[in-house]
Write a protein that holds these residues in place. Structure first.
Motif, PDB file in Angstrom:
ATOM      1  N   ASP A   1       2.891  -1.808   8.973  1.00 52.54           N
ATOM      2  CA  ASP A   1       3.900  -2.779   8.539  1.00 52.54           C
ATOM      3  C   ASP A   1       5.214  -2.011   8.345  1.00 52.54           C
ATOM      4  N   ASP A   2       6.284  -2.527   8.910  1.00 53.38           N
ATOM      5  CA  ASP A   2       7.573  -1.837   8.864  1.00 53.38           C
ATOM      6  C   ASP A   2       8.250  -1.929   7.504  1.00 53.38           C
ATOM      7  N   ARG A   3       7.778  -2.808   6.635  1.00 56.23           N
ATOM      8  CA  ARG A   3       8.419  -2.927   5.338  1.00 56.23           C
ATOM      9  C   ARG A   3       8.115  -1.704   4.464  1.00 56.23           C
ATOM     10  N   ASN A   4       8.997  -1.470   3.483  1.00 55.65           N
ATOM     11  CA  ASN A   4       8.864  -0.240   2.697  1.00 55.65           C
ATOM     12  C   ASN A   4       7.670  -0.323   1.732  1.00 55.65           C
ATOM     13  N   LEU A   5       7.368   0.833   1.110  1.00 53.35           N
ATOM     14  CA  LEU A   5       6.194   0.954   0.230  1.00 53.35           C
ATOM     15  C   LEU A   5       6.289   0.018  -0.967  1.00 53.35           C
ATOM     16  N   GLN A   6       7.466  -0.047  -1.590  1.00 49.99           N
ATOM     17  CA  GLN A   6       7.610  -0.858  -2.799  1.00 49.99           C
ATOM     18  C   GLN A   6       7.412  -2.336  -2.502  1.00 49.99           C
ATOM     19  N   ASP A   7       8.001  -2.809  -1.408  1.00 49.54           N
ATOM     20  CA  ASP A   7       7.866  -4.222  -1.079  1.00 49.54           C
ATOM     21  C   ASP A   7       6.419  -4.579  -0.765  1.00 49.54           C
ATOM     22  N   GLN A   8       5.734  -3.735  -0.003  1.00 50.45           N
ATOM     23  CA  GLN A   8       4.346  -4.037   0.353  1.00 50.45           C
ATOM     24  C   GLN A   8       3.438  -4.058  -0.892  1.00 50.45           C
ATOM     25  N   LEU A   9       3.591  -3.045  -1.757  1.00 49.61           N
ATOM     26  CA  LEU A   9       2.703  -2.948  -2.925  1.00 49.61           C
ATOM     27  C   LEU A   9       2.980  -4.022  -3.957  1.00 49.61           C
ATOM     28  N   LEU A  10       4.262  -4.360  -4.161  1.00 48.43           N
ATOM     29  CA  LEU A  10       4.605  -5.239  -5.271  1.00 48.43           C
ATOM     30  C   LEU A  10       4.904  -6.672  -4.865  1.00 48.43           C
ATOM     31  N   LYS A  11       5.214  -6.934  -3.597  1.00 46.07           N
ATOM     32  CA  LYS A  11       5.628  -8.274  -3.215  1.00 46.07           C
ATOM     33  C   LYS A  11       4.754  -8.903  -2.133  1.00 46.07           C
ATOM     34  N   VAL A  12       4.377  -8.123  -1.138  1.00 47.65           N
ATOM     35  CA  VAL A  12       3.730  -8.704   0.034  1.00 47.65           C
ATOM     36  C   VAL A  12       2.228  -8.874  -0.152  1.00 47.65           C
ATOM     37  N   TYR A  13       1.544  -7.780  -0.595  1.00 47.39           N
ATOM     38  CA  TYR A  13       0.079  -7.783  -0.570  1.00 47.39           C
ATOM     39  C   TYR A  13      -0.634  -7.875  -1.929  1.00 47.39           C
ATOM     40  N   PRO A  14       0.036  -8.028  -3.039  1.00 42.50           N
ATOM     41  CA  PRO A  14      -0.707  -8.108  -4.318  1.00 42.50           C
ATOM     42  C   PRO A  14      -1.626  -9.324  -4.358  1.00 42.50           C
ATOM     43  N   GLN A  15      -2.800  -9.111  -4.998  1.00 43.75           N
ATOM     44  CA  GLN A  15      -3.766 -10.185  -5.211  1.00 43.75           C
ATOM     45  C   GLN A  15      -4.226 -10.154  -6.675  1.00 43.75           C
ATOM     46  N   ASN A  16      -4.235 -11.309  -7.318  1.00 43.63           N
ATOM     47  CA  ASN A  16      -4.702 -11.428  -8.706  1.00 43.63           C
ATOM     48  C   ASN A  16      -5.951 -12.294  -8.721  1.00 43.63           C
ATOM     49  N   THR A  17      -6.983 -11.774  -9.364  1.00 37.02           N
ATOM     50  CA  THR A  17      -8.248 -12.507  -9.443  1.00 37.02           C
ATOM     51  C   THR A  17      -8.701 -12.542 -10.892  1.00 37.02           C
ATOM     52  N   ILE A  18      -9.014 -13.727 -11.374  1.00 37.85           N
ATOM     53  CA  ILE A  18      -9.517 -13.886 -12.724  1.00 37.85           C
ATOM     54  C   ILE A  18     -10.718 -14.812 -12.676  1.00 37.85           C
TER      55      ILE A  18
ATOM     56  N   THR B   1      -3.731  -4.368  -4.489  1.00 41.25           N
ATOM     57  CA  THR B   1      -2.637  -4.354  -3.511  1.00 41.25           C
ATOM     58  C   THR B   1      -2.806  -3.159  -2.598  1.00 41.25           C
ATOM     59  N   PHE B   2      -2.050  -3.154  -1.486  1.00 43.76           N
ATOM     60  CA  PHE B   2      -2.167  -2.009  -0.581  1.00 43.76           C
ATOM     61  C   PHE B   2      -0.887  -1.860   0.243  1.00 43.76           C
ATOM     62  N   PHE B   3      -0.762  -0.720   0.888  1.00 43.26           N
ATOM     63  CA  PHE B   3       0.346  -0.408   1.798  1.00 43.26           C
ATOM     64  C   PHE B   3      -0.261   0.081   3.100  1.00 43.26           C
ATOM     65  N   THR B   4       0.321  -0.372   4.242  1.00 48.03           N
ATOM     66  CA  THR B   4      -0.119   0.090   5.546  1.00 48.03           C
ATOM     67  C   THR B   4       1.087   0.530   6.363  1.00 48.03           C
ATOM     68  N   SER B   5       0.908   1.605   7.110  1.00 48.20           N
ATOM     69  CA  SER B   5       2.010   2.124   7.926  1.00 48.20           C
ATOM     70  C   SER B   5       2.274   1.261   9.157  1.00 48.20           C
TER      71      SER B   5
ATOM     72  N   ASN C   1      -3.926   1.622  20.012  1.00 47.46           N
ATOM     73  CA  ASN C   1      -4.475   2.928  19.624  1.00 47.46           C
ATOM     74  C   ASN C   1      -3.384   3.707  18.900  1.00 47.46           C
ATOM     75  N   VAL C   2      -3.385   3.615  17.576  1.00 47.76           N
ATOM     76  CA  VAL C   2      -2.357   4.270  16.755  1.00 47.76           C
ATOM     77  C   VAL C   2      -3.020   4.857  15.507  1.00 47.76           C
ATOM     78  N   LYS C   3      -2.181   5.551  14.736  1.00 41.04           N
ATOM     79  CA  LYS C   3      -2.621   6.043  13.422  1.00 41.04           C
ATOM     80  C   LYS C   3      -2.121   5.094  12.342  1.00 41.04           C
ATOM     81  N   ASN C   4      -2.988   4.757  11.430  1.00 39.87           N
ATOM     82  CA  ASN C   4      -2.653   3.834  10.349  1.00 39.87           C
ATOM     83  C   ASN C   4      -2.902   4.525   9.014  1.00 39.87           C
ATOM     84  N   GLU C   5      -1.849   4.649   8.229  1.00 43.08           N
ATOM     85  CA  GLU C   5      -1.975   5.238   6.889  1.00 43.08           C
ATOM     86  C   GLU C   5      -1.979   4.102   5.873  1.00 43.08           C
ATOM     87  N   VAL C   6      -3.020   4.128   4.987  1.00 41.37           N
ATOM     88  CA  VAL C   6      -3.247   3.025   4.057  1.00 41.37           C
ATOM     89  C   VAL C   6      -3.299   3.571   2.634  1.00 41.37           C
ATOM     90  N   VAL C   7      -2.587   2.894   1.746  1.00 35.19           N
ATOM     91  CA  VAL C   7      -2.640   3.204   0.315  1.00 35.19           C
ATOM     92  C   VAL C   7      -3.150   1.968  -0.416  1.00 35.19           C
TER      93      VAL C   7
END
Length: 450
Positions: free
Chosen positions: A306-323, A300-304, A98-104
């Motif tokens: 995950d302890d990793r920083n915003l840049q790593d999550q958005l650009l390295k961890v969670y990006p998805q490419n669909t064609i 891509t997205f960012f979630t609070s 039971n926590v607060k989750n901030e998502v971008v």
């Protein structure tokens, strides 16, 4: 008593004439030539301005249709905060906390149609034709305003000429009255001749007042059409009504109609609209057939949580490419495509009918203008003979009257015939000039000449 009434009538006429003179002097005047009058009318005419504004929409529609051949791209982003139970995967297990989750969330979407049965090409062609038709319509609206201004402008100039003729005749008759008064005092003429001449002068005073009133009314009509400021009256530059008024005298109806077919921009406008509506109909019919498109999505997205920083999550961890590609086959859509096709087909048929109506109208316009032009040409020639004959008759009767051979009735009749002939000649000259303008309007060749 009779002489007293004549004096009162003369005085009353003079007061009215003086009133008009004071009224004109009290107004602000604006010197205008014909081109300036047309420019003012173009700025003031609401219909012309509306068409000009609509042309801007057609220009943008043409650009939009052209750019539809390229991919469309959109960037989307969102921020949310979730409170309550959150599901997390820790060491292979799903843990609920039971926590607060901030998502971008962020993403880039691109789509491009590859095949749609030629609809994009048809839309582009239709938009181009619609723009050209709008330009032709604006050009015809310009000619309509030139024609309207010419009609009012020439009417004012004709009124001024008729007023000049009436005032000149009035001065001549006043001089005639002074001569008759001298003859009456010398016993060479009867007192009845003097009274008759006084009555004639009074009548001509009223004629001059009517001519002045007509001039003022037509000036106000021109001012209203030009939307001049209240209290401002136009002072018009004269034109030569005899210039180039015989240019169509040797042309027959077939030649004139052929000229109108080539030059009437409203006819070209209707042809362009027919082609545009036809391509619209074909483009909408393309909705009956399958469509293929390509797409590319980057998310891509960012979630609070995950302890990793915003840049790593958005650009390295969670990006998805669909064609990929998508295929759409219309099967049943509640007759929406059928409705749009039917509407476009009816619009096309109506436009064909409109074009046919304009073709008939062009023939009628040229035929009527040609008939009126020939009639005005005949009247112009007849009034030249009429004025010459009336002038000779007036001179002959005046000489006989001076010698005491003719009576006052003969003199008055000869003078009235001369003035009527002069007025008819002025009317014929300006009518022929206006019929020349009307002929140019019917042929689609009317333009402002410097």
């Amino acid at each position: 008593m009779k002489q007293s009434n004549m004096v009162k009538n003369l005085g009353f006429s003079c007061i009215i004439a003086a009133f008009f003179t004071i009224e004109v002097q009290a107004q602000d005047t604006l010197r205008l030539d014909f081109r300036q009058a047309v420019d003012l009318a173009l700025e003031a005419n609401v219909d012309y301005q509306l068409q000009s504004n609509n042309l801007e929409v057609l220009e943008v529609a043409k650009k939009s249709a052209f750019l539809s051949h390229f991919p469309n791209a959109n960037i989307n982003s969102s921020f949310s905060q979730q409170s309550g139970q959150q599901f997390q995967q820790i060491e292979g297990e799903i843990v609920v906390t039971n926590v607060k989750n901030e998502v971008v969330n962020a993403g880039l979407n691109m789509n491009m149609p590859l095949f749609n049965s030629g609809r994009r090409i048809l839309d582009t062609q239709s938009a181009k034709l619609a723009l050209e038709a709008g330009e032709k319509g604006l050009e015809r609206a310009n000619q309509q305003i030139v024609f309207d201004v010419a009609q009012r402008y020439l009417q004012v100039l004709l009124d001024q000429e008729l007023l000049r003729i009436s005032q000149e005749n009035l001065e001549n008759q006043k001089e005639q009255l002074r001569q008759i008064e001298g003859f009456a005092e010398a016993g060479l003429r009867t007192i009845s001749d003097q009274y008759n001449q006084q009555s004639e002068v009074a009548r001509l005073e009223s004629v001059a007042v009517d001519a002045e009133l007509q001039l003022q009314n037509d000036l106000w009509r021109l001012s209203e059409y030009l939307q001049l400021e209240p209290g401002v009256m136009p002072l018009l530059q004269a034109v030569d009504p005899r210039s180039e008024s015989l240019r169509f005298s040797d042309m027959g109806m077939p030649e004139l109609y052929d000229l109108a077919q080539r030059n009437r921009v409203d006819r070209v406008q209707q042809e362009l609209l027919v082609d545009s509506f036809q391509k619209d109909m074909k483009a909408i019919k393309a909705m009956y057939y399958p469509r293929i498109g390509a797409f590319y999505n980057y998310n891509t997205f960012f979630t609070s949580l995950d302890d990793r920083n915003l840049q790593d999550q958005l650009l390295k961890v969670y990006p998805q490419n669909t064609i990929g590609l998508n295929l759409s086959i219309p099967i049943f859509n509640n007759f929406q495509n059928k409705l749009e096709v039917t509407r476009s087909k009816v619009a096309y048929k109506n436009q064909v009918l409109q074009k046919e109506s304009v073709d008939r109208q062009i023939y009628q316009d040229v035929k009527l203008a040609h008939q009126n032009y020939l009639a005005a040409l005949k009247k112009h020639k007849n009034t030249d003979v009429q004025v010459l004959a009336a002038l000779e008759a007036k001179n002959a009767v005046s000489e006989r009257f001076r010698l005491g051979i003719s009576n006052f009735v003969d003199l008055a009749t000869a003078n009235q015939q001369l003035v009527a002939a002069q007025a008819d000649q002025a009317q014929a000259i300006y009518t022929l000039f206006f019929q020349d303008v009307l002929m140019q309007y019917a042929l689609g060749t009317l333009e402002i000449v410097d």
